[in-house]
Design an enzyme around this catalytic site. Structure first.
Site, PDB file in Angstrom:
ATOM      1  N   ASP A 137      -5.156  -8.579  -3.232  1.00 12.01           N
ATOM      2  CA  ASP A 137      -5.263  -8.008  -1.544  1.00 12.01           C
ATOM      3  C   ASP A 137      -6.670  -8.948  -1.222  1.00 12.01           C
ATOM      4  OD1 ASP A 137      -5.365  -7.245   0.758  1.00 12.01           O
ATOM      5  OD2 ASP A 137      -5.102  -5.194   0.399  1.00 12.01           O
ATOM      6  N   HIS A 160       0.726  -1.357  -0.027  1.00 15.10           N
ATOM      7  CA  HIS A 160       0.268   0.026  -0.035  1.00 15.10           C
ATOM      8  C   HIS A 160       0.925   1.200  -0.026  1.00 15.10           C
ATOM      9  CE1 HIS A 160      -3.414  -2.700   0.616  1.00 15.10           C
ATOM     10  NE2 HIS A 160      -2.857  -3.146   1.669  1.00 15.10           N
TER      11      HIS A 160
END
Length: 457
Positions: A323, A272
């Protein structure tokens, strides 16, 4: 699964660019042995243009079965933190058999979309009450079995998760299944390495869940003695609330603190890294770590936009991951990565790579290189000698791809809307997708359906 000795390709994307008639030979263990001009008539012929398979650098496999369950508005403002409460409720009910069935379904979906390897950020370790299974690596071996069933390449990253907040705060009840000590994690890692030995393109690494979940001493203990080249992944700076809490705890922002206290290097993947200052952005690029970007999940959770133009301007490396698997499409994540920057900048074709006029080809090439690095696969990324024989055959009959060639084909594949552009997939030299369908689709879906029926009950 059918193992091939090689593939004859009429059009193929090699590391140096597009090529015509080319033969790719595979070794018996599923690696690329040679890439040669000309077509070997003794080998099967690819029935479409061939591109390298994409590595998926960030996955929580169990979350595939809860995709879409957190899309109802709550009584107050929703965020990552309210989504996390839904996840905690869901994970309490999963058995090892459920986790294996979900992961096998997910990995087969990845393959049909053109992902050929995955880094599994694996923190679902224990029984629902937090008690370790008799075999501490029970859940890890379930992931290994699922990857073996689907035929996808695997970098397994057992996760150190010890606390519920910065500075060693006590964990929440919903986190009991995740918790470990550095010693317990190393036991899982060693058992997983033994179970994975000998498989082409498979390896272990280590993950630190986040700075919220490990102390500095625990991080140092987990990293102590890791061989050079071991992949190390960590969630970092995903939400602004995380940044604020880190500053309150340490006086430093998460990425700033990590760079000052850990040996961050090209072996690392910072997952991220959404909220960075200009100085942090430049520093991460300089150290050679990969930014692990998950645009569809980050959009779903309302995280924010990664500072991609500045990061790339400093020579930064990135890869993509699915994810939470709200989407399992590399092209959708690449498309959303570019579109988010277009919306922020109010211009087109923002993430242009040096020497690349094609946005789609540039994004694909860069994510391929970053993902290969993050999964701990040395050598030249893509269809090159020594790499696992991971090839994706595109469907020239897909209307989006008809009449397209070269980088225009990749632009269409990435940007030309929804559709199914993948016709076939070879992973580690084995045919895993044929005519757009996983070769074990029926059995994998049946096991997944049984798991969902038990969870609903």
């Amino acid at each position: 699964m059918e193992r091939l000795a090689g593939l004859a390709c009429g059009r193929i994307r090699l590391p140096g660019g597009w090529a015509g008639d080319t033969t790719v030979r595979f070794s018996p263990d599923g690696r690329i042995e040679a890439v040669e001009p000309g077509l070997d008539p003794a080998l099967p012929r690819a029935d479409g243009p061939v591109i390298p398979g994409m590595p998926n650098l960030h996955s929580h496999a169990f979350q595939r079965a809860m995709a879409g369950l957190a899309e109802r508005a709550g009584p107050a403002e929703d965020s990552f933190w309210t989504w996390r409460d839904t996840m905690y409720g869901f994970v309490r009910r999963l058995t090892p058999e459920d986790a294996q069935a979900i992961a096998a379904l997910l990995y087969s979906e990845m393959l049909t979309q053109g992902y050929t390897a995955v880094a599994e950020f694996h923190y679902l370790h224990h029984a629902p009450d937090g008690t370790p299974y008799a075999d501490r690596a029970e859940m890890a071996t379930r992931i290994i079995a699922a990857a073996d069933t689907a035929g996808i390449g695997l970098t397994l990253l057992p996760v150190l998760y010890a606390h519920g907040g910065f500075g060693g705060q006590p964990p929440a009840d919903g986190q009991r299944r995740f918790l470990n000590t550095p010693g317990g994690l190393r036991a899982i890692l060693d058992a997983a390495a033994r179970a994975m030995a000998g498989r082409t393109g498979w390896r272990t690494g280590l993950a630190l869940h986040s700075l919220r979940a490990v102390t500095a001493d625990e991080m140092a203990a987990a990293l102590d003695g890791l061989p050079p080249g071991t992949p190390v992944h960590i969630h970092i700076a995903e939400q602004t609330a995380e940044v604020d809490a880190c500053v309150a705890w340490s006086g430093r922002r998460p990425v700033e603190w990590l760079l000052d206290h850990a040996p961050v290097s090209p072996d690392w993947c910072l997952v991220h890294a959404t909220h960075m200052t200009a100085d942090e952005t430049a520093a991460v690029a300089r150290c050679g770590a990969v930014a692990g970007l998950c645009p569809t999940t980050e959009a779903n959770l309302g995280d924010g936009l990664f500072p991609a133009p500045a990061f790339l301007a400093h020579g930064g490396r990135f890869g993509i991951g699915s994810d939470s698997h709200i989407s399992v499409s590399p092209t959708e994540d690449l498309r959303l990565l570019e579109y988010g920057q277009r919306l922020a900048a109010r211009q087109r074709n923002v993430l242009r790579q040096p020497g690349e006029a094609s946005i789609g080809a540039g994004l694909y090439r860069t994510a391929l290189a970053g993902g290969t690095q993050a999964l701990g696969r040395p050598g030249t990324p893509g269809i090159a000698a020594g790499q696992p024989a991971d090839l994706v055959i595109l469907n020239p009959d897909d209307p989006r791809l008809m009449g397209r060639d070269g980088d225009a084909l990749l632009d269409a594949h990435v940007f030309a809307g929804s559709g199914h552009g993948v016709r076939g997939v070879v992973a580690a030299g084995c045919v895993v997708v044929r005519d757009g369908r996983h070769v074990r689709h029926g059995a994998i879906v049946a096991a997944y359906r049984r798991a969902l029926e038990r969870l609903r009950g």
